[in-house]
Design an enzyme around this catalytic site. Structure first.
Site, PDB file in Angstrom:
ATOM      1  N   ASP A 103      42.769  58.628  40.614  1.00 63.01           N
ATOM      2  CA  ASP A 103      42.528  57.340  41.251  1.00 63.01           C
ATOM      3  C   ASP A 103      43.620  57.108  42.295  1.00 63.01           C
ATOM      4  OD1 ASP A 103      41.881  54.659  41.726  1.00 63.01           O
ATOM      5  OD2 ASP A 103      41.377  54.311  39.617  1.00 63.01           O
ATOM      6  N   ASP A 158      40.665  53.643  45.530  1.00 61.97           N
ATOM      7  CA  ASP A 158      40.714  52.218  45.215  1.00 61.97           C
ATOM      8  C   ASP A 158      40.497  51.374  46.479  1.00 61.97           C
ATOM      9  OD1 ASP A 158      41.439  50.202  43.131  1.00 61.97           O
ATOM     10  OD2 ASP A 158      43.099  49.761  44.477  1.00 61.97           O
ATOM     11  N   GLU A 190      35.718  52.943  46.169  1.00 65.48           N
ATOM     12  CA  GLU A 190      35.428  51.607  45.636  1.00 65.48           C
ATOM     13  C   GLU A 190      35.314  50.669  46.829  1.00 65.48           C
ATOM     14  OE1 GLU A 190      37.186  48.242  42.591  1.00 65.48           O
ATOM     15  OE2 GLU A 190      38.490  49.207  44.025  1.00 65.48           O
ATOM     16  N   HIS A 231      37.063  49.033  34.314  1.00 69.52           N
ATOM     17  CA  HIS A 231      38.241  48.342  33.764  1.00 69.52           C
ATOM     18  C   HIS A 231      38.446  46.951  34.372  1.00 69.52           C
ATOM     19  CE1 HIS A 231      39.327  50.081  37.542  1.00 69.52           C
ATOM     20  NE2 HIS A 231      40.412  49.347  37.567  1.00 69.52           N
ATOM     21  N   ASP A 232      37.636  46.575  35.343  1.00 70.04           N
ATOM     22  CA  ASP A 232      37.749  45.240  35.961  1.00 70.04           C
ATOM     23  C   ASP A 232      36.616  44.314  35.525  1.00 70.04           C
ATOM     24  OD1 ASP A 232      39.924  46.061  37.528  1.00 70.04           O
ATOM     25  OD2 ASP A 232      38.625  46.724  39.164  1.00 70.04           O
TER      26      ASP A 232
HETATM   27  O1  TEU Z   1      39.882  46.459  42.199  1.00 69.71           O
HETATM   28  C1  TEU Z   1      39.434  45.840  43.343  1.00 69.71           C
HETATM   29  C2  TEU Z   1      38.901  44.470  43.223  1.00 69.71           C
HETATM   30  O2  TEU Z   1      38.948  43.726  44.164  1.00 69.71           O
HETATM   31  C3  TEU Z   1      38.252  43.960  42.009  1.00 69.71           C
HETATM   32  O3  TEU Z   1      37.676  44.748  41.134  1.00 69.71           O
HETATM   33  C4  TEU Z   1      39.112  42.909  41.422  1.00 69.71           C
HETATM   34  O4  TEU Z   1      39.820  43.338  40.311  1.00 69.71           O
HETATM   35  C5  TEU Z   1      38.243  41.771  41.013  1.00 69.71           C
HETATM   36  O5  TEU Z   1      37.216  41.609  41.919  1.00 69.71           O
HETATM   37  C6  TEU Z   1      39.024  40.507  41.026  1.00 69.71           C
HETATM   38  O6  TEU Z   1      38.194  39.491  40.630  1.00 69.71           O
HETATM   39  C7  TEU Z   1      40.720  47.560  42.317  1.00 69.71           C
HETATM   40  C8  TEU Z   1      41.072  48.079  40.945  1.00 69.71           C
HETATM   41  O7  TEU Z   1      39.927  48.553  40.312  1.00 69.71           O
HETATM   42  C9  TEU Z   1      41.776  46.989  40.202  1.00 69.71           C
HETATM   43  O8  TEU Z   1      42.044  47.332  38.874  1.00 69.71           O
HETATM   44  C10 TEU Z   1      43.052  46.689  40.937  1.00 69.71           C
HETATM   45  O9  TEU Z   1      43.692  45.586  40.349  1.00 69.71           O
HETATM   46  C11 TEU Z   1      42.797  46.376  42.415  1.00 69.71           C
HETATM   47  O10 TEU Z   1      41.899  47.277  43.026  1.00 69.71           O
HETATM   48  C12 TEU Z   1      44.091  46.460  43.187  1.00 69.71           C
HETATM   49  O11 TEU Z   1      44.536  47.769  43.270  1.00 69.71           O
END
Ligand code: TEU
Length: 550
Positions: A96, A196, A248, A322-323
């Site tokens: 990642d 990411d 992503e 994970h989000d």
């Molecule tokens: O996530 C990007 C992101 O904008 C979302 O998934 C966010 O966590 C959510 O919409 C907020 O409500 C990526 C990663 O997957 C995440 O874990 C990180 O925190 C983020 O980027 C920053 O690197």
């Protein structure tokens, strides 16, 4: 080399997967230990979220050194063992790469703060306006997206936490450094990368206030994004080295995703987008609850499936990561129909056109955490929004209700391996509480039950290998106006597949006249095998798949 269209990816959040060392935090050696379990599930690639040196303010998405392993997760030797053991089992490792920002503890940022102009230009520093930040943009984790630095009388941009400073991709030296990082990991034998928030890297030439939104329209799929991705792929040899890559894409459009993933463009193999996971956001706001808008969900899937197909793009298809909260607690019913709803949702996703991703624990029906105390939460976003929602005047009860549905910690509770203490995840105290339902929901119990969610996932993964139509068939929406059933056909050469999924916990009858002809057989179901008929009554959360080849 594997065909990514015929592959299935399993996502690991190492902090919560398996803790070999016993310190309460999962580690790389823990992943190695569980490779046989993953091999048995049939997956092709492991996407492992960041385990690089990091202060862990955002659980590793704040990288301080892209080439070293954070000691909490182990050593480079542990990584090499993991990679070679995975290879023996024909499993590829996807890393990642967090290239939109670095931790403020990264050496580059530290040098920038020490006043080194070469490194200061690695980031986005700007003067304020009348004692205010340069723009009114909002950070994804709440609050203004600019952090003031007194000694420069300037602000730096952070689209996420203030300890995650955005990189300046306009600077060619930044881009060269990032390519070197990719080469470094490719030389260690990895098979691919997940990038990411990669569609946020190209910032506009002029920074201006957003009076109609939070600023995202200025930097999402930004002006030089395609140029940057092509250059990165070209200079690091991503394509010539057969890497599988997934970007992503935050708040993106289909037009851009086609360009990101159409092979002729030579940018990425595929994209994640999140439009289907906002159908329960009220007014597009994550922190405002609303029931799932099923008709909207259908229309989003159908639009993206057919649109990406027409443009020869490729989707990553998924419910969980994970989000995101756990899908069984979100669009399924984790209390009354856990098995039926989990398997129905899995069927919908795995037989679509795209590469399916399974997030750890999804395959055993892990549910949301349902925490009742703010001290149980760890995620920076949840902790920030707890304060923000309080300041907005919401009651504690309302806030807990929202967090129980929306917090990212819902998916981050430790993997439930067995019914022993701490779900067999660790001998120490887990960094985030284990869900108390581990006594019934765990891999050991699933392995012992031939009817379990786990074995159903295994079947889905195996079908993709067996039937080319799943990977290569065209997607055709069916029953578009039906308010309970999600249905589609796949068509490939002389093969046809029909998927029917009752999205709700009550029986429903569908009329199928005219959408099929003789010769279909029942390929898969989460109830009992049955014949395809003109009129069919589907059981609560029933999924049934029919197949025909001439
Ligand atoms: O996530 C990007 C992101 O904008 C979302 O998934 C966010 O966590 C959510 O919409 C907020 O409500 C990526 C990663 O997957 C995440 O874990 C990180 O925190 C983020 O980027 C920053 O690197």
């Amino acid at each position: 080399m594997k065909d990514f269209k015929k592959s299935c990816v399993y996502q690991i959040y190492p902090k919560s997967f398996y803790d070999k060392s016993g310190d309460g935090i999962g580690d790389l050696a823990g992943i190695t230990e569980k490779l046989d379990y993953l091999k048995d599930l049939g997956i092709d690639y492991l996407w492992i979220t960041p385990f690089f040196v990091s202060p862990q303010n955002d659980n590793g998405y704040d990288v301080a050194d892209y080439r070293s392993i954070d000691p909490t997760y182990g050593t480079m030797e542990d990584f090499e063992t993991l990679a070679s053991e995975a290879k023996k089992r024909n499993i590829g490792i996807m890393l990642d790469m967090v290239f939109n920002h670095t931790s403020t503890e990264h050496e580059w940022f530290q040098k920038a703060m020490a006043g080194d102009p070469y490194y200061k230009d690695f980031y986005i520093f700007k003067k304020g306006k009348n004692g205010q930040p340069p723009t009114n943009w909002v950070s994804k984790f709440g609050g203004n997206a600019w952090q003031y630095v007194e000694k420069f009388d300037e602000y730096y941009l952070h689209l996420f936490d203030k300890t995650q400073a955005d990189l300046n991709w306009e600077n060619e030296n930044v881009r060269k450094e990032l390519v070197d990082i990719l080469k470094f990991w490719m030389s260690k034998g990895v098979s691919g990368f997940r990038f990411d928030v990669i569609n946020l890297i190209s910032k506009p030439a002029v920074f201006e206030d957003d009076f109609s939104g939070d600023g995202r329209r200025f930097y999402t799929d930004g002006p030089r994004i395609h140029e940057f991705l092509k250059e990165m792929a070209q200079n690091s040899g991503l394509n010539s080295n057969g890497m599988i890559t997934v970007g992503e894409m935050s708040s993106t459009t289909m037009e851009h995703c086609i360009r990101y993933s159409n092979p002729d463009e030579k940018e990425l193999s595929m994209c994640f987008n999140f439009h289907h996971l906002k159908v329960d956001y009220k007014n597009q706001q994550k922190w405002e609850l609303q029931d799932c808008d099923f008709m909207k969900l259908k229309s989003i899937f159908n639009t993206w499936q057919t649109g990406m197909q027409a443009g020869n793009g490729w989707n990553a298809v998924f419910w969980c990561n994970h989000d995101q909260p756990r899908i069984i607690s979100r669009f399924g019913d984790d209390k009354n129909y856990p098995r039926e709803s989990a398997t129905m949702l899995a069927t919908m996703i795995h037989l679509m056109r795209g590469t399916p991703y399974i997030y750890q624990g999804e395959e055993i029906g892990m549910t949301n955490a349902y925490f009742t105390d703010i001290n149980q939460y760890r995620d920076v976003e949840s902790l920030n929004y707890y304060q923000i929602l309080k300041e907005e005047g919401k009651s504690e009860d309302e806030i807990y209700k929202i967090l129980q549905e929306r917090s990212r910690d819902n998916s981050r509770t430790p993997m439930q391996w067995n019914a022993c203490e701490h779900a067999g995840f660790s001998t120490g105290t887990p960094w985030l509480s284990v869900n108390p339902n581990y006594q019934t929901i765990n891999t050991e119990a699933c392995l012992a039950d031939p009817n379990s969610i786990l074995y159903y996932y295994k079947k889905l993964v195996a079908l993709r290998k067996e039937y080319d139509i799943i990977a290569y068939g065209d997607y055709v929406p069916v029953l578009e106006d039906n308010t309970s059933v999600f249905a589609y056909k796949r068509v490939y050469q002389n093969e046809k597949l029909l998927v029917l999924a009752n999205f709700y916990g009550k029986e429903t009858t569908v009329q199928l006249d005219g959408i099929f002809e003789d010769g279909y057989e029942c390929l898969l179901t989460n109830y009992t095998k049955r014949a395809l008929e003109n009129e069919m009554t589907l059981q609560p959360y029933e999924a049934v798949v029919f197949y025909k080849s001439n």
